[in-house]
Design a protein around this motif. Structure first.
Motif, short mmCIF file in Angstrom:
data_model
loop_
_atom_site.label_atom_id
_atom_site.label_comp_id
_atom_site.label_asym_id
_atom_site.label_seq_id
_atom_site.Cartn_x
_atom_site.Cartn_y
_atom_site.Cartn_z
N UNK A 4 0.73 -1.22 0.02
CA UNK A 4 0.04 0.21 0.05
C UNK A 4 0.96 1.23 0.00
N UNK A 5 2.05 1.34 0.71
CA UNK A 5 2.90 2.35 0.66
C UNK A 5 3.50 2.87 -0.50
N UNK A 6 3.35 1.90 -1.57
CA UNK A 6 4.03 2.32 -2.83
C UNK A 6 2.98 2.56 -3.89
N UNK A 7 1.76 1.64 -3.86
CA UNK A 7 0.73 1.84 -4.77
C UNK A 7 -0.15 3.12 -4.41
N UNK A 8 -0.56 3.29 -3.43
CA UNK A 8 -1.59 4.16 -3.19
C UNK A 8 -0.97 5.70 -3.53
N UNK A 32 -2.13 7.87 -6.71
CA UNK A 32 -2.66 9.49 -6.25
C UNK A 32 -1.89 10.59 -7.16
N UNK A 33 -0.46 10.28 -7.17
CA UNK A 33 0.34 11.28 -7.95
C UNK A 33 -0.07 11.24 -9.45
N UNK A 34 -0.29 10.00 -10.03
CA UNK A 34 -0.74 9.91 -11.38
C UNK A 34 -2.21 10.48 -11.68
N UNK A 35 -3.32 10.57 -10.60
CA UNK A 35 -4.48 11.20 -10.86
C UNK A 35 -4.34 12.56 -10.97
N UNK A 36 -3.56 13.20 -10.09
CA UNK A 36 -3.01 14.51 -10.26
C UNK A 36 -2.42 15.18 -11.45
N UNK A 37 -1.38 14.19 -11.83
CA UNK A 37 -1.04 14.76 -12.95
C UNK A 37 -1.69 14.64 -14.20
N UNK A 38 -2.51 13.60 -14.11
CA UNK A 38 -3.59 13.57 -15.38
C UNK A 38 -4.54 14.75 -15.16
N UNK A 85 -13.41 9.37 -16.70
CA UNK A 85 -13.83 8.10 -16.55
C UNK A 85 -12.45 7.25 -15.80
N UNK A 86 -11.49 7.25 -16.60
CA UNK A 86 -10.49 6.32 -16.25
C UNK A 86 -10.03 6.56 -14.54
N UNK A 87 -9.94 7.93 -14.45
CA UNK A 87 -9.29 8.34 -13.11
C UNK A 87 -10.21 8.10 -12.05
N UNK A 88 -11.67 8.16 -12.19
CA UNK A 88 -12.56 7.55 -11.32
C UNK A 88 -12.33 6.16 -10.98
N UNK A 89 -12.23 5.33 -11.99
CA UNK A 89 -12.05 3.96 -11.93
C UNK A 89 -10.71 3.71 -11.21
N UNK A 90 -9.67 4.48 -11.56
CA UNK A 90 -8.22 4.10 -10.93
C UNK A 90 -8.40 4.53 -9.26
#
Length: 592
Positions: free
Chosen positions: A1-5, A9-15, A34-39
């Motif tokens: 979790x310490x790596x994935x979460x 989150x950083x990917x979401x903000x970047x997108x 749509x992709x971000x809400x699923x991620x």
């Protein structure tokens, strides 16, 4: 979790940032959301299973002798739970906007404003220090101003935007006061704040309550929320569901550890929330504009969230905030569909029999209103019923419980009234509605599914074992009983009033229709100030300026000079008498 979460989150903000900055088409933004809400569901899965929180921090950006300021993101249960909701609702609203504002030449700019609005809200819910919280707080404020005034050629729209920003400025005073207090005597980092909660005085806690009162439109600072309906309907949907107005409630949920030991702040939240819920529900009963009815419904539900915070139940406030986001966005999109199809008609008295003309929208409108009432096994039931049950079994005062139950009855009443006027009876429309197309129907159906199943899914996710019922059945069924009774009485009243002749509105109805204290700051005070300034300026010009510097001033200033240069004292009667006697004596002496 310490790596994935953190990575997700950083990917979401970047997108989000890339889609906001670049010249992306609305359809591509819709797909990205749509992709971000699923991620965003992936980190939520980790947090619900392990119940851990993660913090992401950057290197210090500004170094001071007392504190290092950096970007820090807190990923805990409230932030990771609300993030998918905000992304999902924004995805649906942006897709709806492509249909609603298809003829607007600046639709790309409008959607970018919505994306910045979403980013500001995500900054609020993930902020790990008060600096970031304040940046997101001001971000949603300025974006609400820009979006409400989107149709800026209309004077009412500009006035509504100014009203929103000014009322929020009043609330911002409380947040700034709290931040200044924390800078001088505590820390601005969330974890350090939570450890020092026992040292908090009344000043920062009341500052937080004031900030939430302004942002979440609680009583006394409520008029801006119905006025914000002058903006486009997608703005109203996003502003009322998952961004602007829930930011104040989320602030109290996030900083709840520094509020929970302060009895004055908690009692203020309880009384303020119950009053707001009751007052807004009563005002909604007197309105005829469909968007204002839904806006006052939002105010009433925000009062219920504030009440649950006053009951020491911030988790229930978060649950109701999540379920409310779905059915309130659905209500606004359905109303936007009716308004757009009926050539911008918003008065529910001019609608009727729309269930025959727009059957799918009519069905989803009914579902969203039933969810708002708290009908069993819909999403609103799981949060609304729990809040009232908690009030019933707590040590709170009976006044707050009674007011909240009355507000629940009134929320059922205005929902039934809205369904009755819009969907039933004979047609009263002047324009035949357009066809229900995919860009309009798809987001409405998605939000309908959320309004039906989110509460059930949350119940299945969080409650692994069934708890033992410790309260009597009549108390357990209080909310449902009140809802059903209110529904029956409302239908009877609507049928009775249908055949009554129109009458002039009473003073009390006008009082609630004008939202009580709306007249005082917006009409009475400006009129009295104008009259006072006119009278003062008139008196100053006429009685002081002209008299002092006009004829009387010249007379007073030249009198002393006359006395110095001549023996005349302006005694005209004596002068005339002396002149006359002199002439008479001269004539007598001459004749003799």
């Amino acid at each position: 979790m310490t790596i994935i979460v953190p990575t997700i989150t950083i990917t979401l903000f970047t997108m989000l940032l890339i889609n906001t900055i670049t010249q992306t088409k609305p359809n591509n933004i819709k797909i990205s959301l749509m992709m971000m809400s699923l991620m965003s569901l992936i980190p939520l899965n980790f947090i619900t299973n392990k119940e851990q929180e993660t913090t992401i921090s950057s290197l210090p950006m500004i170094s001071t002798p007392t504190e290092n300021i950096n970007i820090s993101i807190l990923l805990d249960l409230p932030s990771l739970t609300f993030m998918p909701v905000a992304l999902f609702v924004t995805w649906s609203i942006i897709e709806f906007s492509t249909w609603y504002l298809s003829t607007d030449p600046n639709i790309n700019k409008f959607i970018k404003y919505l994306m910045i609005f979403l980013m500001s809200m995500l900054i609020i819910i993930t902020a790990n220090n008060m600096y970031q919280m304040f940046m997101g707080w001001e971000g949603v404020g300025i974006m609400s101003f820009l979006l409400i005034s989107w149709w800026h050629s209309r004077s009412d729209t500009n006035l509504a935007a100014m009203q929103a920003i000014i009322y929020n400025r009043i609330g911002d005073i409380g947040l700034i006061m709290t931040i200044m207090w924390l800078m001088s005597s505590s820390s601005l980092n969330m974890q350090e704040l939570f450890m020092q909660h026992e040292t908090m005085t009344i000043l920062p806690t009341l500052g937080l309550v004031t900030a939430a009162t302004g942002k979440s439109a609680q009583f006394f600072l409520h008029p801006w929320l119905p006025a914000a309906m002058e903006g486009p309907t997608p703005v109203s949907a996003l502003l009322h569901s998952s961004t602007m107005v829930v930011a104040g409630i989320f602030l109290l949920i996030r900083l709840y550890p520094i509020l929970q030991n302060n009895k004055i702040a908690m009692t203020t939240c309880l009384i303020l929330g119950a009053t707001t819920s009751m007052f807004a529900a009563t005002s909604a009963m007197t309105q005829h504009d469909i968007k204002k009815i839904i806006a006052l419904s939002t105010t009433s539900q925000l009062g219920l969230m504030m009440t649950s915070i006053g009951l020491n139940s911030p988790s229930l406030a978060l649950l109701h905030m999540i379920t409310h986001s779905f059915f309130k966005a659905l209500l606004f999109l359905c109303s936007g569909s009716f308004i757009h199809n009926m050539n911008n008609e918003q008065d529910i008295r001019t609608m009727g029999s729309l269930n025959m003309m727009s059957p799918l929208t009519a069905s989803t409108t009914t579902i969203s209103n039933l969810t708002l009432m708290g009908m069993p096994f819909l999403s609103g039931f799981y949060s609304k019923d729990n809040i009232i049950e908690t009030m019933t079994t707590s040590y709170t005062n009976s006044w707050a419980l009674l007011i909240t139950i009355m507000a629940t009855a009134l929320s059922t009443s205005y929902s039934i009234r809205m369904i009755h006027f819009i969907l039933t009876d004979h047609p009263r429309v002047k324009y035949y509605p357009h066809k229900e197309t995919k860009p309009m129907i798809n987001p409405i159906l998605r939000l309908t599914i959320g309004s039906i199943f989110v509460g059930t899914m949350t119940k299945m996710l969080t409650l692994q074992t069934t708890s033992t019922i410790t309260m009597p059945k009549p108390i357990k069924l209080t909310t449902l009983t009140i809802t059903i009774m209110s529904m029956m009485l409302s239908l009877d009243m609507l049928l009775i009033n249908k055949y009554l002749s129109p009458k002039n509105p009473k003073t009390l109805i006008t009082f609630f229709n004008q939202m009580a204290f709306f007249n005082i700051p917006h009409r009475s005070m400006p009129m009295k100030t104008l009259k006072l300034s006119q009278s003062i300026s008139t008196e100053l010009i006429d009685l002081w300026t002209l008299e002092k510097w006009g004829p009387k001033g010249l007379s007073n200033s030249t009198t002393t000079l006359i006395h110095l240069t001549t023996q005349q004292n302006n005694l005209i009667k004596i002068y005339m008498t002396t002149f006359s006697l002199t002439i008479i004596l001269t004539l007598i002496l001459t004749i003799t």
